[in-house]
Scaffold this motif. Structure first.
Motif, PDB file in Angstrom:
ATOM      1  N   PRO A 141       0.819  -1.199   0.000  1.00 24.28           N
ATOM      2  CA  PRO A 141       0.000   0.000   0.000  1.00 24.28           C
ATOM      3  C   PRO A 141       0.863   1.262   0.000  1.00 24.28           C
ATOM      4  O   PRO A 141       1.608   1.534   0.947  1.00 24.28           O
ATOM      5  CB  PRO A 141      -0.827  -0.099   1.280  1.00 24.28           C
ATOM      6  N   ARG A 142       0.758   2.002  -1.044  1.00 27.10           N
ATOM      7  CA  ARG A 142       1.600   3.165  -1.315  1.00 27.10           C
ATOM      8  C   ARG A 142       1.671   4.139  -0.142  1.00 27.10           C
ATOM      9  O   ARG A 142       2.742   4.602   0.217  1.00 27.10           O
ATOM     10  CB  ARG A 142       1.079   3.853  -2.582  1.00 27.10           C
ATOM     11  N   LYS A 143       0.542   4.444   0.474  1.00 27.14           N
ATOM     12  CA  LYS A 143       0.523   5.434   1.550  1.00 27.14           C
ATOM     13  C   LYS A 143       1.105   4.905   2.861  1.00 27.14           C
ATOM     14  O   LYS A 143       1.370   5.681   3.759  1.00 27.14           O
ATOM     15  CB  LYS A 143      -0.893   5.941   1.802  1.00 27.14           C
ATOM     16  N   LEU A 144       1.276   3.589   2.981  1.00 28.60           N
ATOM     17  CA  LEU A 144       1.756   3.026   4.243  1.00 28.60           C
ATOM     18  C   LEU A 144       3.178   2.493   4.198  1.00 28.60           C
ATOM     19  O   LEU A 144       3.783   2.306   5.246  1.00 28.60           O
ATOM     20  CB  LEU A 144       0.837   1.883   4.687  1.00 28.60           C
ATOM     21  N   LEU A 145       3.701   2.222   3.018  1.00 27.54           N
ATOM     22  CA  LEU A 145       5.004   1.555   2.946  1.00 27.54           C
ATOM     23  C   LEU A 145       6.112   2.309   3.682  1.00 27.54           C
ATOM     24  O   LEU A 145       6.933   1.685   4.353  1.00 27.54           O
ATOM     25  CB  LEU A 145       5.401   1.298   1.487  1.00 27.54           C
ATOM     26  N   ASP A 146       6.138   3.625   3.581  1.00 28.79           N
ATOM     27  CA  ASP A 146       7.182   4.393   4.257  1.00 28.79           C
ATOM     28  C   ASP A 146       6.997   4.399   5.777  1.00 28.79           C
ATOM     29  O   ASP A 146       7.908   4.788   6.508  1.00 28.79           O
ATOM     30  CB  ASP A 146       7.214   5.839   3.746  1.00 28.79           C
TER      31      ASP A 146
END
Length: 160
Positions: free
Chosen positions: A50-55
């Motif tokens: 999930p793009r918004k959570l990976l970081d």
């Protein structure tokens, strides 16, 4: 088990994330899944997801262990029109009808899926009267399709 996080209509990503953390915790307990088996979609697909959570994956995982109770979203307040509204009412168009349609939509008695703005148009036509009638029927009121004080009171109690 795959879970996709969908944001609320108001775009509250933090609330959607908290909801997902609570659900993951519940599924882990019910299915005896260890925390180290909770992985992002990227592990299986290679996609940046999930793009918004990976970081922030570690803080997301840490939040799962503290998600013992379902997250509570503050209850929004809904303006409900006063008076009587029916198909032959002089107030069958405008703000009052919009307020009513929005309240019915929150309770899943409206809208007209597929229509522009889901049918929320500020017009008290046959579809709105039908939604009011179904709401009344499901809530022990006289199912006449007329919005009045009893329907307003019941709507107000359901929107809390």
């Amino acid at each position: 088990i795959g879970i996709e996080i969908c944001e609320n209509a108001d775009g509250n990503f933090d609330q959607a994330t908290a909801n997902a953390q609570w659900l993951i915790r519940k599924l882990m307990e019910e299915n005896n899944i260890p925390l180290n088996h909770v992985v992002p979609h990227k592990k299986w697909s290679g996609k940046n997801c999930p793009r918004k959570l990976l970081d922030h994956w570690n803080s997301f995982i840490n939040g799962i262990s503290s998600s013992d109770t379902p997250p509570k979203e503050p209850s929004p307040t809904y303006l409900l029109p006063s008076g009587i509204i029916k198909l032959t009412s002089p107030y069958r168009k405008g703000t009052k009808v919009l307020q009513l349609q929005k309240a019915l939509a929150v309770l899943y008695f409206y809208p007209d899926k597929g229509a522009k703005n889901n049918g929320i148009d500020g017009v008290y036509g046959p579809k709105t009267a039908n939604a009011v009638k179904r709401f009344q029927l499901m809530n022990g009121l006289t199912a006449d399709g007329i919005y009045g004080p009893k329907t307003k009171a019941k709507l107000k109690s359901k929107l809390r």
